[in-house]
Design an enzyme around this catalytic site. Structure first.
Site, PDB file in Angstrom:
ATOM      1  N   PHE A  39      35.433  68.236  37.951  1.00 10.63           N
ATOM      2  CA  PHE A  39      36.512  67.645  37.160  1.00 10.63           C
ATOM      3  C   PHE A  39      37.825  67.856  37.895  1.00 10.63           C
ATOM      4  CE2 PHE A  39      33.089  68.714  34.302  1.00 10.63           C
ATOM      5  CZ  PHE A  39      32.964  67.569  33.538  1.00 10.63           C
ATOM      6  N   VAL A  77      35.571  72.887  37.492  1.00 16.67           N
ATOM      7  CA  VAL A  77      36.895  72.384  37.130  1.00 16.67           C
ATOM      8  C   VAL A  77      37.895  72.857  38.177  1.00 16.67           C
ATOM      9  CG1 VAL A  77      38.666  72.393  35.331  1.00 16.67           C
ATOM     10  CG2 VAL A  77      36.248  72.537  34.692  1.00 16.67           C
ATOM     11  N   CYS A  78      38.634  71.931  38.765  1.00 13.55           N
ATOM     12  CA  CYS A  78      39.635  72.290  39.772  1.00 13.55           C
ATOM     13  C   CYS A  78      40.691  73.194  39.136  1.00 13.55           C
ATOM     14  CB  CYS A  78      40.285  71.038  40.348  1.00 13.55           C
ATOM     15  SG  CYS A  78      41.611  71.403  41.525  1.00 13.55           S
ATOM     16  N   VAL A  79      40.817  74.397  39.635  1.00 17.08           N
ATOM     17  CA  VAL A  79      41.713  75.384  39.035  1.00 17.08           C
ATOM     18  C   VAL A  79      43.169  74.943  39.095  1.00 17.08           C
ATOM     19  CG1 VAL A  79      41.860  76.815  41.130  1.00 17.08           C
ATOM     20  CG2 VAL A  79      42.296  77.844  38.897  1.00 17.08           C
ATOM     21  N   ALA A  82      43.736  72.126  36.651  1.00 16.99           N
ATOM     22  CA  ALA A  82      43.594  72.632  35.286  1.00 16.99           C
ATOM     23  C   ALA A  82      44.841  73.385  34.835  1.00 16.99           C
ATOM     24  CB  ALA A  82      42.363  73.530  35.191  1.00 16.99           C
TER      25      ALA A  82
END
Length: 128
Positions: A39, A77-79, A82
């Protein structure tokens, strides 16, 4: 075939997430494997446990969680994306002094390295 997906659209307001989820389900039904979903950009909003769709609407966060639970699909999930959009796990919330964490169960914050690894390990990487 081994597939990895990248979702760049939010759970609501575009077809990116729902199209990706339907595609993943069909791949699994056809006997293919879905190794991971990454994501990115607005797609990270799929990982928020604070979404509350109406009872007659699709709960995309729950759909992704079920895909993870039933088929072992990694939900990465791309930190950086996010955190820019207010999605955080407990560790990042503590590190940054945020009031709360809201990363839904089954999702994990990762870096772009997870996307690169997916591109190398899967037969196909499909972006939505």
């Amino acid at each position: 075939m081994r597939f990895c997906l990248m979702v760049t659209g939010p759970a609501y307001g575009s077809q990116h997430a729902s199209s990706a989820w339907l595609f993943a389900r069909e791949l699994l039904a056809q006997g293919h494997s879905v190794e991971s979903v990454f994501f990115y950009r607005e797609g990270v909003l799929n990982a928020s446990e604070l979404t509350a769709p109406a009872s007659d609407e699709v709960d995309m966060t729950r759909n992704w969680q079920q895909l993870h639970q039933q088929h072992g699909v990694a939900l990465n999930v791309c930190v950086a994306a996010a955190l820019r959009r207010g999605v955080s796990d407990k560790q990042e919330a503590a590190n940054l002094g945020l009031a709360a964490a809201n990363l839904a169960e089954g999702f994990q914050l990762t870096g772009l390295g997870a996307l690169a690894e997916a591109a190398l390990s899967c037969d196909r990487l499909v972006q939505f």
